[in-house]
Design a protein around this motif. Structure first.
Motif, PDB file in Angstrom:
ATOM      1  N   GLY A  68      18.746 -34.206 -23.658  1.00 46.59           N
ATOM      2  CA  GLY A  68      19.623 -35.223 -24.239  1.00 46.59           C
ATOM      3  C   GLY A  68      20.945 -35.333 -23.516  1.00 46.59           C
ATOM      4  N   ILE A  69      21.523 -34.199 -23.101  1.00 50.82           N
ATOM      5  CA  ILE A  69      22.794 -34.235 -22.371  1.00 50.82           C
ATOM      6  C   ILE A  69      22.614 -34.889 -21.011  1.00 50.82           C
ATOM      7  CG2 ILE A  69      24.508 -32.754 -21.235  1.00 50.82           C
ATOM      8  CD1 ILE A  69      24.239 -30.881 -23.679  1.00 50.82           C
ATOM      9  N   VAL A  70      21.528 -34.544 -20.311  1.00 50.84           N
ATOM     10  CA  VAL A  70      21.256 -35.167 -19.011  1.00 50.84           C
ATOM     11  C   VAL A  70      21.060 -36.678 -19.183  1.00 50.84           C
ATOM     12  CG1 VAL A  70      19.535 -35.329 -17.153  1.00 50.84           C
ATOM     13  CG2 VAL A  70      20.341 -33.092 -17.932  1.00 50.84           C
ATOM     14  N   SER A 116      22.859 -42.259 -18.749  1.00 48.70           N
ATOM     15  CA  SER A 116      23.108 -43.525 -19.451  1.00 48.70           C
ATOM     16  C   SER A 116      24.547 -43.975 -19.285  1.00 48.70           C
ATOM     17  CB  SER A 116      22.785 -43.387 -20.934  1.00 48.70           C
ATOM     18  OG  SER A 116      21.431 -43.108 -21.127  1.00 48.70           O
ATOM     19  N   LEU A 117      25.482 -43.050 -19.398  1.00 50.31           N
ATOM     20  CA  LEU A 117      26.895 -43.413 -19.254  1.00 50.31           C
ATOM     21  C   LEU A 117      27.204 -43.873 -17.841  1.00 50.31           C
ATOM     22  CD1 LEU A 117      28.674 -40.680 -21.377  1.00 50.31           C
ATOM     23  CD2 LEU A 117      28.344 -43.085 -21.929  1.00 50.31           C
ATOM     24  N   LYS A 118      26.599 -43.248 -16.838  1.00 54.87           N
ATOM     25  CA  LYS A 118      26.794 -43.695 -15.458  1.00 54.87           C
ATOM     26  C   LYS A 118      26.253 -45.107 -15.276  1.00 54.87           C
ATOM     27  CE  LYS A 118      26.940 -39.365 -12.934  1.00 54.87           C
ATOM     28  NZ  LYS A 118      26.298 -38.528 -11.916  1.00 54.87           N
ATOM     29  N   ASN A 119      25.070 -45.384 -15.848  1.00 49.12           N
ATOM     30  CA  ASN A 119      24.484 -46.720 -15.722  1.00 49.12           C
ATOM     31  C   ASN A 119      25.312 -47.768 -16.444  1.00 49.12           C
ATOM     32  OD1 ASN A 119      22.391 -45.716 -14.196  1.00 49.12           O
ATOM     33  ND2 ASN A 119      20.968 -45.578 -15.907  1.00 49.12           N
ATOM     34  N   VAL A 120      25.826 -47.442 -17.626  1.00 47.02           N
ATOM     35  CA  VAL A 120      26.667 -48.384 -18.369  1.00 47.02           C
ATOM     36  C   VAL A 120      27.942 -48.655 -17.597  1.00 47.02           C
ATOM     37  CG1 VAL A 120      28.079 -48.642 -20.453  1.00 47.02           C
ATOM     38  CG2 VAL A 120      25.735 -47.849 -20.639  1.00 47.02           C
ATOM     39  N   TYR A 178      17.853 -43.676 -24.858  1.00 47.37           N
ATOM     40  CA  TYR A 178      17.549 -43.874 -23.448  1.00 47.37           C
ATOM     41  C   TYR A 178      16.229 -44.620 -23.263  1.00 47.37           C
ATOM     42  CZ  TYR A 178      16.655 -42.777 -18.543  1.00 47.37           C
ATOM     43  OH  TYR A 178      16.376 -42.862 -17.206  1.00 47.37           O
ATOM     44  N   VAL A 179      15.221 -44.225 -24.049  1.00 44.42           N
ATOM     45  CA  VAL A 179      13.918 -44.904 -23.972  1.00 44.42           C
ATOM     46  C   VAL A 179      14.089 -46.382 -24.331  1.00 44.42           C
ATOM     47  CG1 VAL A 179      11.618 -45.034 -25.015  1.00 44.42           C
ATOM     48  CG2 VAL A 179      12.581 -42.820 -24.401  1.00 44.42           C
ATOM     49  N   GLY A 180      14.874 -46.656 -25.354  1.00 40.33           N
ATOM     50  CA  GLY A 180      15.117 -48.037 -25.758  1.00 40.33           C
ATOM     51  C   GLY A 180      15.883 -48.827 -24.716  1.00 40.33           C
ATOM     52  N   LEU A 181      16.853 -48.196 -24.066  1.00 44.49           N
ATOM     53  CA  LEU A 181      17.603 -48.880 -23.015  1.00 44.49           C
ATOM     54  C   LEU A 181      16.730 -49.177 -21.809  1.00 44.49           C
ATOM     55  CD1 LEU A 181      21.023 -46.969 -23.058  1.00 44.49           C
ATOM     56  CD2 LEU A 181      20.617 -49.346 -23.697  1.00 44.49           C
ATOM     57  N   LYS A 182      15.848 -48.251 -21.467  1.00 43.11           N
ATOM     58  CA  LYS A 182      14.969 -48.468 -20.322  1.00 43.11           C
ATOM     59  C   LYS A 182      13.991 -49.616 -20.565  1.00 43.11           C
ATOM     60  CE  LYS A 182      15.829 -45.835 -16.877  1.00 43.11           C
ATOM     61  NZ  LYS A 182      16.298 -46.439 -15.641  1.00 43.11           N
ATOM     62  N   THR A 183      13.480 -49.712 -21.790  1.00 43.46           N
ATOM     63  CA  THR A 183      12.515 -50.763 -22.097  1.00 43.46           C
ATOM     64  C   THR A 183      13.192 -52.029 -22.621  1.00 43.46           C
ATOM     65  OG1 THR A 183      12.193 -49.904 -24.335  1.00 43.46           O
ATOM     66  CG2 THR A 183      10.698 -49.106 -22.618  1.00 43.46           C
ATOM     67  N   LYS A 184      14.508 -51.939 -22.883  1.00 42.51           N
ATOM     68  CA  LYS A 184      15.298 -53.056 -23.432  1.00 42.51           C
ATOM     69  C   LYS A 184      14.666 -53.582 -24.722  1.00 42.51           C
ATOM     70  CE  LYS A 184      17.233 -54.244 -19.032  1.00 42.51           C
ATOM     71  NZ  LYS A 184      17.394 -55.173 -17.953  1.00 42.51           N
TER      72      LYS A 184
END
Length: 100
Positions: free
Chosen positions: A84-86, A91-95, A37-43
Motif C-alpha cells: 500500500g505504501i509503494v 499514485s502520488l507521483k502520477n497525480v 490504485y486498481v480503480g485509478l488504473k482501470t479508471k
C-alpha cells in the motif's frame, strides 16, 4: 511496591496497545490504497469498490473462527502495508505528473 509493579505492567500493556493500534491504523490506510490504485488504473469506480470488497473479504474473513483471520497476522498486514505504501508513492507521483 505492589502498586508500582501493577502500574508498570498496566503502562506497558497500554504502550503495547498503542503501538499495535498504530500499526493497524497505518495498515488499514495503506491497504485501502491498493483498491484505489486498481480503480485509478482501470479508471472505474466500480472496479475500485469491487477491489475494496475483495481485499476486505480476504483480510477480514474468518477461517474457522474469529482468531484465524489474515488481519491478525502481523506478517500479512505488514506485507499489505508495504504494498500500500509503494502504491501510494506511485499514485502520488502520477497525480503530480499529470497535474503539472
Amino acid at each position: 511496591t505492589g502498586h508500582l509493579t501493577s502500574s508498570r505492567i498496566q503502562s506497558t500493556n497500554f504502550l503495547q496497545f498503542l503501538l499495535t493500534s498504530f500499526f493497524y491504523f497505518v495498515a488499514t490506510i495503506a491497504t485501502s490504497m491498493i483498491s484505489l490504485y486498481v480503480g485509478l488504473k482501470t479508471k472505474s469506480s466500480v472496479t475500485t469498490i469491487v477491489a475494496a470488497v475483495i481485499i476486505s473479504l480476504l483480510v477480514n474473513g474468518n477461517i474457522g473462527s474469529s482468531e484465524n483471520s489474515l488481519s491478525r497476522s502481523f506478517l500479512t498486514m505488514g506485507v499489505l502495508t508495504l504494498i500500500g505504501i509503494v502504491i501510494t508513492v506511485i499514485s502520488l507521483k502520477n497525480v503530480y505528473r499529470e497535474n503539472v
